[in-house]
Design a protein around this motif. Sequence first.
Motif, mmCIF file in Angstrom:
data_model
loop_
_atom_site.group_PDB
_atom_site.id
_atom_site.type_symbol
_atom_site.label_atom_id
_atom_site.label_comp_id
_atom_site.label_asym_id
_atom_site.label_seq_id
_atom_site.Cartn_x
_atom_site.Cartn_y
_atom_site.Cartn_z
ATOM 1 N N UNK A 31 0.844 -1.191 0.000
ATOM 2 C CA UNK A 31 0.000 0.000 0.000
ATOM 3 C C UNK A 31 0.882 1.245 0.000
ATOM 4 N N UNK A 32 0.330 2.338 -0.485
ATOM 5 C CA UNK A 32 1.025 3.623 -0.506
ATOM 6 C C UNK A 32 0.454 4.504 0.595
ATOM 7 N N UNK A 33 1.337 5.227 1.295
ATOM 8 C CA UNK A 33 0.870 6.047 2.408
ATOM 9 C C UNK A 33 0.611 7.489 1.986
ATOM 10 N N UNK A 34 0.289 8.326 2.971
ATOM 11 C CA UNK A 34 -0.096 9.710 2.707
ATOM 12 C C UNK A 34 1.057 10.551 2.168
ATOM 13 N N UNK A 35 2.284 10.079 2.302
ATOM 14 C CA UNK A 35 3.429 10.804 1.756
ATOM 15 C C UNK A 35 3.916 10.204 0.443
ATOM 16 N N UNK A 36 3.168 9.230 -0.093
ATOM 17 C CA UNK A 36 3.547 8.615 -1.352
ATOM 18 C C UNK A 36 4.573 7.512 -1.225
ATOM 19 N N UNK A 247 0.003 -7.374 -3.850
ATOM 20 C CA UNK A 247 1.303 -6.718 -3.717
ATOM 21 C C UNK A 247 1.600 -5.778 -4.880
ATOM 22 N N UNK A 248 0.645 -5.576 -5.778
ATOM 23 C CA UNK A 248 0.789 -4.672 -6.923
ATOM 24 C C UNK A 248 1.886 -5.084 -7.893
ATOM 25 N N UNK A 249 2.249 -6.360 -7.886
ATOM 26 C CA UNK A 249 3.237 -6.843 -8.849
ATOM 27 C C UNK A 249 2.618 -7.021 -10.222
ATOM 28 N N UNK A 250 1.342 -7.275 -10.255
ATOM 29 C CA UNK A 250 0.627 -7.448 -11.512
ATOM 30 C C UNK A 250 -0.693 -6.693 -11.447
ATOM 31 N N UNK A 251 -1.152 -6.155 -12.568
ATOM 32 C CA UNK A 251 -0.429 -6.021 -13.835
ATOM 33 C C UNK A 251 0.806 -5.140 -13.677
ATOM 34 N N UNK A 252 1.791 -5.307 -14.562
ATOM 35 C CA UNK A 252 3.016 -4.497 -14.445
ATOM 36 C C UNK A 252 2.758 -3.043 -14.835
ATOM 37 N N UNK A 262 -1.158 7.716 -17.240
ATOM 38 C CA UNK A 262 -1.079 7.765 -18.694
ATOM 39 C C UNK A 262 -1.949 6.649 -19.262
ATOM 40 N N UNK A 263 -2.225 6.729 -20.549
ATOM 41 C CA UNK A 263 -3.276 5.890 -21.139
ATOM 42 C C UNK A 263 -2.937 4.409 -21.102
ATOM 43 N N UNK A 264 -1.666 4.032 -21.176
ATOM 44 C CA UNK A 264 -1.314 2.608 -21.220
ATOM 45 C C UNK A 264 -0.693 2.116 -19.919
ATOM 46 N N UNK A 265 -0.993 2.804 -18.808
ATOM 47 C CA UNK A 265 -0.479 2.330 -17.523
ATOM 48 C C UNK A 265 -1.213 1.051 -17.125
ATOM 49 N N UNK A 266 -0.586 0.290 -16.231
ATOM 50 C CA UNK A 266 -1.177 -0.985 -15.820
ATOM 51 C C UNK A 266 -2.059 -0.892 -14.598
ATOM 52 N N UNK A 267 -2.470 0.313 -14.237
ATOM 53 C CA UNK A 267 -3.282 0.458 -13.029
ATOM 54 C C UNK A 267 -4.551 -0.376 -13.094
ATOM 55 N N UNK A 268 -4.821 -1.055 -11.986
ATOM 56 C CA UNK A 268 -5.952 -1.966 -11.878
ATOM 57 C C UNK A 268 -7.103 -1.225 -11.207
ATOM 58 N N UNK A 269 -8.214 -0.990 -11.884
ATOM 59 C CA UNK A 269 -9.334 -0.300 -11.243
ATOM 60 C C UNK A 269 -9.772 -0.991 -9.956
ATOM 61 N N UNK A 270 -10.161 -0.201 -8.981
ATOM 62 C CA UNK A 270 -10.525 -0.733 -7.672
ATOM 63 C C UNK A 270 -11.608 -1.791 -7.774
ATOM 64 N N UNK A 271 -12.660 -1.504 -8.536
ATOM 65 C CA UNK A 271 -13.786 -2.435 -8.634
ATOM 66 C C UNK A 271 -13.344 -3.778 -9.207
ATOM 67 N N UNK A 272 -12.405 -3.760 -10.146
ATOM 68 C CA UNK A 272 -11.932 -5.005 -10.745
ATOM 69 C C UNK A 272 -11.072 -5.793 -9.755
ATOM 70 N N UNK A 273 -10.238 -5.090 -8.990
ATOM 71 C CA UNK A 273 -9.452 -5.775 -7.959
ATOM 72 C C UNK A 273 -10.369 -6.455 -6.949
#
Length: 287
Positions: A31-36, A247-252, A262-273
């Motif tokens: 997880x990421x904290x309030x300071x990034x 652990x946010x290892x996937x998707x890369x 950015x448009x091709x980032x691997x961020x996983x939408x919350x609802x899908x996780x």
Amino acid sequence: MKKFSLLALFSLAAAFSFNAQAADRVGDFFLIDDEGKGHQLSKYAFNKAVVIVSQQNGCTDNQQNIARYKQLRTNFDHRGVSFVMLNASDEDSREDIIAEEAVWNYDLPIMDDDSQLVAESLGIEKAGQVVVVDPERMSVLYRGPMPAQWARAPLGEVLEAILADGADSRDMETVNVDMETAEGCAVEFPARDAHLADVPDYETEVAPILIERCTGCHVEGGIGPFAMNSHMMIQGWSPMIKEVIMTNRMPPMQVDPTVKTWVNSGNFPIEERQTLIHWINAGSPRN
């Protein structure tokens, strides 16, 4: 109970309602904290314990216990115990968490559990709960309130037990202490409750997520270590799928969305996780 002073714990029974059971296990997470800054549970394995305080903006329990959190940290952080907070409110954004810290000065990292999945895995049900985890064994050793006199309460007993010479958390149990929900401290888990009532459907809800997010690599001849070409294959790999998502290892190529997108980032939408993890927790059913 093993590795505890039974006489000391039972003498607390009049003041605290608690029970002990075989130690709960928790998977690794990031997880990421309030300071990034990033926090991964397994990276705390050099410590004997991690104390995680459930936090929510406006929770009176958190606000009234700030001095006690700091006193507890002062007494134990030099002895191999780390301290963090965890915000799992579905209403508090990262910006809200930062603003709360600026006002109340908790002076602890506040991890942003935006999917609520880590809080679920830790058994957190409300803000103000304190959870003690052995980060090497990935076991929960205490779950309950921040007592006024923590040294003479189960929380202090648990911390002293795990820090004792020759202590082994495999001989310890999870101590659960009952606590009331203070004003502003109720945490709702709408996605969890909805998926418990109606498990996500593999064909219409789970498979489309995997096709969109994973099968670019996880196909026959692809760079992924296995092909997601059948329900049986996915079910067999589901524990690993859960771990790499938590652990946010996937998707890369995931990037903290509060910093840059950015448009091709691997961020996983919350609802899908949430859909994938809750489906896996339900046993990865076919129907």
